[in-house]
Design a protein around this motif. Sequence first.
Motif, PDB file in Angstrom:
ATOM      1  N   SER A   1      -6.677   0.618  -7.317  1.00 30.48           N
ATOM      2  CA  SER A   1      -7.491  -0.588  -7.098  1.00 30.48           C
ATOM      3  C   SER A   1      -8.214  -0.559  -5.761  1.00 30.48           C
ATOM      4  O   SER A   1      -8.860  -1.527  -5.379  1.00 30.48           O
ATOM      5  CB  SER A   1      -6.686  -1.896  -7.226  1.00 30.48           C
ATOM      6  OG  SER A   1      -5.862  -2.128  -6.109  1.00 30.48           O
ATOM      7  N   SER A   2      -8.132   0.556  -5.046  1.00 30.96           N
ATOM      8  CA  SER A   2      -8.891   0.705  -3.799  1.00 30.96           C
ATOM      9  C   SER A   2      -9.543   2.084  -3.709  1.00 30.96           C
ATOM     10  O   SER A   2     -10.763   2.195  -3.594  1.00 30.96           O
ATOM     11  CB  SER A   2      -7.990   0.477  -2.586  1.00 30.96           C
ATOM     12  OG  SER A   2      -8.740   0.525  -1.393  1.00 30.96           O
ATOM     13  N   THR A   3      -8.729   3.152  -3.774  1.00 31.86           N
ATOM     14  CA  THR A   3      -9.285   4.501  -3.722  1.00 31.86           C
ATOM     15  C   THR A   3     -10.200   4.756  -4.919  1.00 31.86           C
ATOM     16  O   THR A   3     -11.266   5.361  -4.794  1.00 31.86           O
ATOM     17  CB  THR A   3      -8.162   5.551  -3.686  1.00 31.86           C
ATOM     18  OG1 THR A   3      -7.219   5.197  -2.665  1.00 31.86           O
ATOM     19  CG2 THR A   3      -8.715   6.938  -3.389  1.00 31.86           C
TER      20      THR A   3
ATOM     21  N   HIS B   1      -8.366  -0.288   5.029  1.00 33.14           N
ATOM     22  CA  HIS B   1      -7.895   1.065   4.739  1.00 33.14           C
ATOM     23  C   HIS B   1      -8.710   2.095   5.522  1.00 33.14           C
ATOM     24  O   HIS B   1      -8.160   3.055   6.062  1.00 33.14           O
ATOM     25  CB  HIS B   1      -7.996   1.370   3.249  1.00 33.14           C
ATOM     26  CG  HIS B   1      -7.056   0.585   2.393  1.00 33.14           C
ATOM     27  ND1 HIS B   1      -6.831   0.897   1.068  1.00 33.14           N
ATOM     28  CD2 HIS B   1      -6.284  -0.500   2.662  1.00 33.14           C
ATOM     29  CE1 HIS B   1      -5.960   0.035   0.558  1.00 33.14           C
ATOM     30  NE2 HIS B   1      -5.628  -0.826   1.510  1.00 33.14           N
TER      31      HIS B   1
ATOM     32  N   ASN C   1     -11.335  -0.861   0.371  1.00 34.21           N
ATOM     33  CA  ASN C   1     -10.825  -1.833   1.336  1.00 34.21           C
ATOM     34  C   ASN C   1     -11.146  -1.397   2.763  1.00 34.21           C
ATOM     35  O   ASN C   1     -10.794  -0.294   3.188  1.00 34.21           O
ATOM     36  CB  ASN C   1      -9.315  -1.997   1.144  1.00 34.21           C
ATOM     37  CG  ASN C   1      -8.736  -3.116   1.973  1.00 34.21           C
ATOM     38  OD1 ASN C   1      -8.661  -3.011   3.190  1.00 34.21           O
ATOM     39  ND2 ASN C   1      -8.307  -4.182   1.315  1.00 34.21           N
TER      40      ASN C   1
ATOM     41  N   ASP D   1       0.833  -1.206   0.000  1.00 29.68           N
ATOM     42  CA  ASP D   1       0.000   0.000   0.000  1.00 29.68           C
ATOM     43  C   ASP D   1       0.869   1.258   0.000  1.00 29.68           C
ATOM     44  O   ASP D   1       0.521   2.263  -0.628  1.00 29.68           O
ATOM     45  CB  ASP D   1      -0.922   0.043   1.226  1.00 29.68           C
ATOM     46  CG  ASP D   1      -2.059  -0.968   1.149  1.00 29.68           C
ATOM     47  OD1 ASP D   1      -2.418  -1.373   0.039  1.00 29.68           O
ATOM     48  OD2 ASP D   1      -2.579  -1.334   2.226  1.00 29.68           O
TER      49      ASP D   1
ATOM     50  N   ASP E   1     -11.790   4.626   0.845  1.00 31.72           N
ATOM     51  CA  ASP E   1     -11.268   3.491   0.072  1.00 31.72           C
ATOM     52  C   ASP E   1     -12.210   2.294   0.157  1.00 31.72           C
ATOM     53  O   ASP E   1     -12.873   2.079   1.184  1.00 31.72           O
ATOM     54  CB  ASP E   1      -9.894   3.058   0.608  1.00 31.72           C
ATOM     55  CG  ASP E   1      -8.757   3.907   0.058  1.00 31.72           C
ATOM     56  OD1 ASP E   1      -9.032   4.950  -0.553  1.00 31.72           O
ATOM     57  OD2 ASP E   1      -7.584   3.519   0.256  1.00 31.72           O
TER      58      ASP E   1
ATOM     59  N   HIS F   1      -4.137   6.228   4.367  1.00 25.07           N
ATOM     60  CA  HIS F   1      -5.221   5.918   3.441  1.00 25.07           C
ATOM     61  C   HIS F   1      -6.338   6.953   3.488  1.00 25.07           C
ATOM     62  O   HIS F   1      -6.569   7.601   4.513  1.00 25.07           O
ATOM     63  CB  HIS F   1      -5.830   4.556   3.792  1.00 25.07           C
ATOM     64  CG  HIS F   1      -4.902   3.404   3.602  1.00 25.07           C
ATOM     65  ND1 HIS F   1      -4.524   2.947   2.362  1.00 25.07           N
ATOM     66  CD2 HIS F   1      -4.282   2.594   4.503  1.00 25.07           C
ATOM     67  CE1 HIS F   1      -3.712   1.907   2.497  1.00 25.07           C
ATOM     68  NE2 HIS F   1      -3.548   1.683   3.795  1.00 25.07           N
TER      69      HIS F   1
END
Length: 226
Positions: free
Chosen positions: A147-149, A114, A111, A12, A109, A105
């Motif tokens: 791929s998250s935010t 996160h 995840n 990350d 997000d 993070h």
Amino acid sequence: MSYLVVIAHPDDEVLGAGATMYKLAQEGHSVNVCILSGDVNARNFRPSTEELNEDVNCSMNILDVDRVITGGFPNIEFNMVPHLKLVQFIESAIIETGADVIFTHHPADLNNDHLHTSMACQAASRLFQRRSDVKPLKELLFMEVPSSTDWGLNKTLNQFSPNTFIEVGEKSVDKKIEALEQYRGVMRDYPHPRSKEVIKGLAAYRGGESGMVYAEAFESVFRRGL
């Protein structure tokens, strides 16, 4: 200056701020990383523990990171961990590194780990207001983690809104990609957000957005005395 990157999982830190970390280290600043879930036992394609530790060390060496502080909180189960335990672990990292600036993070997000890392880090960043022996924090910034935010689909939350752009140049972006490639099973083929093409393209886009030659974007949410 001492910089601390507080993240949920190994990789990350590189995805969110790898090029900036490398640039800051080359400028002579102290760059440190706090990983809350060092084991990431629930990760797909996870290598052995020995291999994972080797991956972390190789990646951090490429970025010239001074220190890595690793916790053992359960992967994808931060919602089951008492908030105070996460906060106290991050506070100890802040004290240990003498952090002036913290990256972490964004709370929207996708995840869930996160989210809880961000919330705990926000609480921990106030440590200097509770203890006079702790150096006052200069800035707290949220990162964007591909791929998250970008998959933060909950529109009831404020989405990532960059207001701080750090010019990193092509060499730092290449170092970011090299550092990511040390993590076995993390990189993907284009057009996945964790592909070389998208990572470099995002840096080019953020650079173009801010009139810079490649950049990483952040959301500064607290700034004091800079």
